[in-house]
Scaffold this motif. Sequence first.
Motif, PDB file in Angstrom:
ATOM      1  N   UNK A 109       0.833  -1.207   0.000  1.00 50.63           N
ATOM      2  CA  UNK A 109       0.000   0.000   0.000  1.00 50.63           C
ATOM      3  C   UNK A 109       0.868   1.257   0.000  1.00 50.63           C
ATOM      4  N   UNK A 110       1.905   1.270   0.822  1.00 53.15           N
ATOM      5  CA  UNK A 110       2.789   2.435   0.891  1.00 53.15           C
ATOM      6  C   UNK A 110       3.508   2.670  -0.433  1.00 53.15           C
ATOM      7  N   UNK A 111       3.975   1.588  -1.064  1.00 51.17           N
ATOM      8  CA  UNK A 111       4.663   1.750  -2.342  1.00 51.17           C
ATOM      9  C   UNK A 111       3.727   2.266  -3.421  1.00 51.17           C
ATOM     10  N   UNK A 112       2.494   1.777  -3.452  1.00 54.25           N
ATOM     11  CA  UNK A 112       1.506   2.228  -4.436  1.00 54.25           C
ATOM     12  C   UNK A 112       1.161   3.691  -4.176  1.00 54.25           C
ATOM     13  N   UNK A 113       0.980   4.060  -2.918  1.00 53.97           N
ATOM     14  CA  UNK A 113       0.673   5.435  -2.543  1.00 53.97           C
ATOM     15  C   UNK A 113       1.786   6.382  -3.010  1.00 53.97           C
ATOM     16  N   UNK A 114       3.032   6.014  -2.762  1.00 55.74           N
ATOM     17  CA  UNK A 114       4.160   6.877  -3.159  1.00 55.74           C
ATOM     18  C   UNK A 114       4.318   6.969  -4.679  1.00 55.74           C
ATOM     19  N   UNK A 115       4.003   5.852  -5.363  1.00 56.14           N
ATOM     20  CA  UNK A 115       4.110   5.898  -6.830  1.00 56.14           C
ATOM     21  C   UNK A 115       3.012   6.767  -7.433  1.00 56.14           C
ATOM     22  N   UNK A 116       1.823   6.833  -6.799  1.00 57.40           N
ATOM     23  CA  UNK A 116       0.742   7.679  -7.288  1.00 57.40           C
ATOM     24  C   UNK A 116       0.985   9.158  -6.977  1.00 57.40           C
ATOM     25  N   UNK A 117       1.665   9.427  -5.888  1.00 56.37           N
ATOM     26  CA  UNK A 117       1.920  10.809  -5.486  1.00 56.37           C
ATOM     27  C   UNK A 117       3.030  11.475  -6.310  1.00 56.37           C
ATOM     28  N   UNK A 118       3.808  10.725  -7.014  1.00 54.58           N
ATOM     29  CA  UNK A 118       4.887  11.303  -7.838  1.00 54.58           C
ATOM     30  C   UNK A 118       4.345  12.000  -8.993  1.00 54.58           C
TER      31      UNK A 118
END
Length: 177
Positions: free
Chosen positions: A168-177
């Motif tokens: 979840x954290x990795x997906x969240x950070x990839x979407x925020x870029x």
Amino acid sequence: MDELILDPSLYTVKAILTLDNGGDRFFAKYCDDSYPGVKEQKAFEKNTFNKTCQTDTETALLGGLTVVCKSSIDLYFYTIGSSYKNEMMLMAILNCLFFDSLSQMLRKNVEKRALLENMEGFFLVVDEIVDWGVILESNPQQWVQRVALRGDVPLTEQTKSQVLQSAKEQIKWSLLR
């Protein structure tokens, strides 16, 4: 009576060394040009190892330098400063650098093999705590917070909820870029 008055300086550490139990270089970071060539550095390292490996003292004065030493299973860790530098400060750096930070990073297994497997973390520890002789941090808890070591638990040892939270954290950070 002539008294030597030294200007205050942030440059405390001259070198950080890690030698194996034979006195050979495992890691070395020289912060000034006291020993400009590899030949001079290795000679200094051999001399330092020979003078400190058989004694119980942690602090020595060698060639006008203050040498603070601690040993682990098969490694010797050194922090080196000028003769007029505070050996307690050098010892605090050595404790923070190798015995607090590395013990935490290597899960109390500070030995040559474990350190070889985690060399990138070892380089990061050294760079975060001392930069060109200037002490940046001597509190291991601050170092751990700043570096924020990720992947502390291998994927095979994580629970399902930990793996899902990490994803979840990795997906969240990839979407925020």
